[in-house]
Design an enzyme around this catalytic site. Structure first.
Site, PDB file in Angstrom:
ATOM      1  N   ASP A 197      11.912  13.386  20.728  1.00  0.00           N
ATOM      2  CA  ASP A 197      11.885  14.813  20.405  1.00  0.00           C
ATOM      3  C   ASP A 197      11.557  15.023  18.923  1.00  0.00           C
ATOM      4  O   ASP A 197      10.654  15.796  18.565  1.00  0.00           O
ATOM      5  CB  ASP A 197      13.287  15.366  20.723  1.00  0.00           C
ATOM      6  CG  ASP A 197      13.282  16.857  20.978  1.00  0.00           C
ATOM      7  OD1 ASP A 197      12.186  17.438  21.033  1.00  0.00           O
ATOM      8  OD2 ASP A 197      14.374  17.424  21.111  1.00  0.00           O
ATOM      9  N   TYR A 250      20.852   9.321  25.210  1.00  0.00           N
ATOM     10  CA  TYR A 250      21.584   9.669  26.446  1.00  0.00           C
ATOM     11  C   TYR A 250      22.058   8.441  27.234  1.00  0.00           C
ATOM     12  O   TYR A 250      22.612   8.573  28.339  1.00  0.00           O
ATOM     13  CB  TYR A 250      20.748  10.603  27.316  1.00  0.00           C
ATOM     14  CG  TYR A 250      20.630  12.022  26.770  1.00  0.00           C
ATOM     15  CD1 TYR A 250      21.322  12.413  25.622  1.00  0.00           C
ATOM     16  CD2 TYR A 250      19.833  12.977  27.387  1.00  0.00           C
ATOM     17  CE1 TYR A 250      21.211  13.707  25.120  1.00  0.00           C
ATOM     18  CE2 TYR A 250      19.727  14.280  26.894  1.00  0.00           C
ATOM     19  CZ  TYR A 250      20.416  14.628  25.760  1.00  0.00           C
ATOM     20  OH  TYR A 250      20.322  15.911  25.274  1.00  0.00           O
TER      21      TYR A 250
HETATM   22  P1  ADP Z   1      17.087  10.635  25.394  1.00  0.00           P
HETATM   23  O1  ADP Z   1      17.858  11.633  24.557  1.00  0.00           O
HETATM   24  O2  ADP Z   1      16.490  11.266  26.631  1.00  0.00           O
HETATM   25  O3  ADP Z   1      17.860   9.396  25.659  1.00  0.00           O
HETATM   26  P2  ADP Z   1      15.522   9.430  23.191  1.00  0.00           P
HETATM   27  O4  ADP Z   1      14.380  10.074  22.497  1.00  0.00           O
HETATM   28  O5  ADP Z   1      16.778   9.190  22.428  1.00  0.00           O
HETATM   29  O6  ADP Z   1      15.774  10.297  24.520  1.00  0.00           O
HETATM   30  O7  ADP Z   1      15.043   8.021  23.770  1.00  0.00           O
HETATM   31  C1  ADP Z   1      14.291   7.834  24.942  1.00  0.00           C
HETATM   32  C2  ADP Z   1      13.531   6.514  24.869  1.00  0.00           C
HETATM   33  O8  ADP Z   1      12.380   6.659  24.049  1.00  0.00           O
HETATM   34  C3  ADP Z   1      14.320   5.350  24.258  1.00  0.00           C
HETATM   35  O9  ADP Z   1      14.055   4.197  25.053  1.00  0.00           O
HETATM   36  C4  ADP Z   1      13.739   5.206  22.857  1.00  0.00           C
HETATM   37  O10 ADP Z   1      13.775   3.853  22.400  1.00  0.00           O
HETATM   38  C5  ADP Z   1      12.300   5.631  23.079  1.00  0.00           C
HETATM   39  N1  ADP Z   1      11.592   6.200  21.902  1.00  0.00           N
HETATM   40  C6  ADP Z   1      12.085   6.699  20.746  1.00  0.00           C
HETATM   41  N2  ADP Z   1      11.085   7.152  19.947  1.00  0.00           N
HETATM   42  C7  ADP Z   1       9.916   6.946  20.643  1.00  0.00           C
HETATM   43  C8  ADP Z   1       8.533   7.193  20.370  1.00  0.00           C
HETATM   44  N3  ADP Z   1       8.122   7.748  19.219  1.00  0.00           N
HETATM   45  N4  ADP Z   1       7.614   6.844  21.318  1.00  0.00           N
HETATM   46  C9  ADP Z   1       8.008   6.290  22.491  1.00  0.00           C
HETATM   47  N5  ADP Z   1       9.294   6.024  22.805  1.00  0.00           N
HETATM   48  C10 ADP Z   1      10.234   6.341  21.887  1.00  0.00           C
END
Ligand code: ADP
Length: 175
Positions: free
Chosen positions: A33, A125
């Site tokens: 996000d 999460y």
């Molecule tokens: P949630 O709150 O749904 O758990 P997160 O953004 O914290 O979402 O993480 C979801 C997944 O995306 C995790 O496996 C994290 O390592 C990964 N992630 C974080 N940043 C990026 C990025 N820029 N591109 C792709 N994956 C990412």
């Protein structure tokens, strides 16, 4: 329709629709996000604020999806979806499956030919990666008969552990 896996950053994907692992406020957060809003610029947040003032006054519920501009990202749309927080006392798998299904059906409605997903819910999460990958790939498999416009579903995994889990889940799901 083909399913592809890449290791990388979701904000760098040149696709029609990029899926954001948003939170229900739609006003930004960490992880995927934060990266999407940082790189996509203020136009995305502006549309999210407008959604909060109209259709989603109470926030976007977990499992649902909504689209905005992609701002400066190399994509046409960002599809925001809110994953469930993992719980040991309650099975919320249907909500995680719903994120993937709702996002794919919205992409189809928009006419997107390519869609990039992160591993929803597996970061802040705390959803276990093996189960998160399984739900992602089985949901794509079960939704593909409803997709005509969407030709590529790409999972963008941030590290080699996540990539390995998705590789295995892809093999086992037959997606
Ligand atoms: P949630 O709150 O749904 O758990 P997160 O953004 O914290 O979402 O993480 C979801 C997944 O995306 C995790 O496996 C994290 O390592 C990964 N992630 C974080 N940043 C990026 C990025 N820029 N591109 C792709 N994956 C990412």
């Amino acid at each position: 329709m083909t399913v592809t896996l890449v290791r990388g950053d979701i904000t760098e994907q040149a696709v029609d629709a990029v899926v954001n692992a948003a939170n229900s406020s739609l006003l930004g957060g960490g992880g995927v996000d934060g990266a999407i809003h940082r790189r996509g610029g203020p136009a995305i947040l502006e549309e999210c604020r407008a959604l909060r003032a109209s259709r989603y006054r109470g926030g976007l519920p977990a499992g649902e999806a909504v689209a905005t501009t992609a701002g400066r990202l190399p994509a046409r749309w960002v599809i925001h979806t809110v994953g469930p927080v993992h719980s040991l006392s309650e099975d919320r798998s249907h909500l995680l499956a719903s994120c993937y299904r709702s996002s794919l059906l919205l992409a189809e409605e928009l006419g997107a030919r390519s869609v990039a997903f992160p591993a929803i819910s597996t970061g802040v999460y705390r959803w276990p990666l093996d189960d998160g990958a399984r739900i992602a790939l089985t949901t794509v498999r079960d939704t593909r008969s409803r997709l005509e416009q969407v030709k590529e579903v790409r999972f963008v995994l941030f590290d080699s552990t996540a990539y390995a889990h998705f590789e295995r889940a892809l093999r086992e799901s037959g997606a």
